[in-house]
Motif scaffolding. Structure first.
Motif, PDB file in Angstrom:
ATOM      1  N   LEU A  12      -6.528  10.549  -5.133  1.00  0.00           N
ATOM      2  CA  LEU A  12      -5.858   9.410  -5.758  1.00  0.00           C
ATOM      3  C   LEU A  12      -5.262   8.472  -4.705  1.00  0.00           C
ATOM      4  O   LEU A  12      -5.384   7.246  -4.810  1.00  0.00           O
ATOM      5  N   LEU A  13      -4.653   9.038  -3.674  1.00  0.00           N
ATOM      6  CA  LEU A  13      -4.092   8.217  -2.601  1.00  0.00           C
ATOM      7  C   LEU A  13      -5.199   7.493  -1.838  1.00  0.00           C
ATOM      8  O   LEU A  13      -5.045   6.305  -1.502  1.00  0.00           O
ATOM      9  N   GLY A  55       5.468  -4.669   4.985  1.00  0.00           N
ATOM     10  CA  GLY A  55       6.265  -3.473   4.751  1.00  0.00           C
ATOM     11  C   GLY A  55       5.779  -2.678   3.552  1.00  0.00           C
ATOM     12  O   GLY A  55       5.737  -1.443   3.578  1.00  0.00           O
ATOM     13  N   GLN A  56       5.400  -3.378   2.490  1.00  0.00           N
ATOM     14  CA  GLN A  56       4.905  -2.684   1.301  1.00  0.00           C
ATOM     15  C   GLN A  56       3.620  -1.921   1.617  1.00  0.00           C
ATOM     16  O   GLN A  56       3.467  -0.746   1.246  1.00  0.00           O
ATOM     17  N   ALA A  60       3.172   2.183   1.737  1.00  0.00           N
ATOM     18  CA  ALA A  60       2.148   2.836   0.914  1.00  0.00           C
ATOM     19  C   ALA A  60       1.327   3.782   1.787  1.00  0.00           C
ATOM     20  O   ALA A  60       1.132   4.961   1.439  1.00  0.00           O
ATOM     21  N   ALA A  61       0.864   3.289   2.929  1.00  0.00           N
ATOM     22  CA  ALA A  61       0.057   4.114   3.832  1.00  0.00           C
ATOM     23  C   ALA A  61       0.895   5.231   4.452  1.00  0.00           C
ATOM     24  O   ALA A  61       0.469   6.395   4.497  1.00  0.00           O
ATOM     25  N   GLU A  62       2.068   4.899   4.915  1.00  0.00           N
ATOM     26  CA  GLU A  62       2.925   5.897   5.566  1.00  0.00           C
ATOM     27  C   GLU A  62       3.363   6.971   4.574  1.00  0.00           C
ATOM     28  O   GLU A  62       3.396   8.158   4.899  1.00  0.00           O
ATOM     29  N   PHE A 142       2.667   4.041  -5.857  1.00  0.00           N
ATOM     30  CA  PHE A 142       2.295   2.971  -6.773  1.00  0.00           C
ATOM     31  C   PHE A 142       3.323   1.849  -6.809  1.00  0.00           C
ATOM     32  O   PHE A 142       2.968   0.699  -7.073  1.00  0.00           O
ATOM     33  N   PHE A 143       4.564   2.133  -6.508  1.00  0.00           N
ATOM     34  CA  PHE A 143       5.554   1.067  -6.372  1.00  0.00           C
ATOM     35  C   PHE A 143       5.138   0.123  -5.240  1.00  0.00           C
ATOM     36  O   PHE A 143       5.108  -1.098  -5.406  1.00  0.00           O
TER      37      PHE A 143
END
Length: 169
Positions: A12-13, A55-56, A60-62, A142-143
């Motif tokens: 999913l990620l 940053g978003q 998400a990746a981090e 998902f945020f």
């Protein structure tokens, strides 16, 4: 048929990260087409007290990388650097995709039972891996991906729900 940990975490990620790359590609193309400085998009934010697009995408990746590491029992710390270019964002996402893709399925599965402790400014919080995935990893991921999508849409990039969801099946 039961759902396995790898499907609701790593797979999913990975799908979300690939879709995030598509959003960033469309943002970069939009900047080029409209002769915008790409840093204007990477630095755009929805509100002054929120992370910008860079940053978003970074978090998400981090967050995905940290989730994989914690599930397989690897001690790791968050990397706070936030990329300021589309190229750097793609590089970070690609590194996370490679890392997640190399994780052992059985170790990820075992991670759902493993206790995971998160250190934070207020102390620490412990939970088992399944609660960690369902209460922390997926909502946070998902945020950040949704907020990246919203920033690009707010700046005029013609994205659709299909771009966010990616190919089904």
């Amino acid at each position: 048929m039961p759902i396995h940990a790898h499907e609701v975490t790593v797979a999913l990620l990975l799908r979300g990260l690939h879709n995030l790359k598509t959003l960033l590609d469309k943002g970069e193309a939009y900047a080029a087409q409209h002769k915008l400085d790409p840093r204007e998009l990477v630095g755009a934010r929805l509100a002054a007290d929120m992370y910008d697009l860079g940053g978003q995408a970074h978090w998400a990746a981090e967050g995905a990388r940290l989730a994989g590491a914690r599930l397989v029992g690897t001690l790791t710390s968050p990397v706070a650097a936030e990329p300021t270019t589309f190229a750097a964002l793609h590089q970070e996402i690609d590194a996370t995709v490679a890392y997640l893709g190399a994780l052992d399925r059985d170790e990820v599965e075992a991670g759902l039972e493993r206790p995971i402790t998160l250190d934070h400014r207020g102390g620490s919080t412990s939970m088992d891996g399944s609660h960690y995935v369902l209460q922390m990893v997926l909502p946070s991921f998902f945020f950040h991906t949704t907020t990246a999508y919203a920033i690009l849409r707010h700046k005029g990039v013609p994205l659709t729900k299909g771009d966010f969801m990616g190919a089904l099946g």
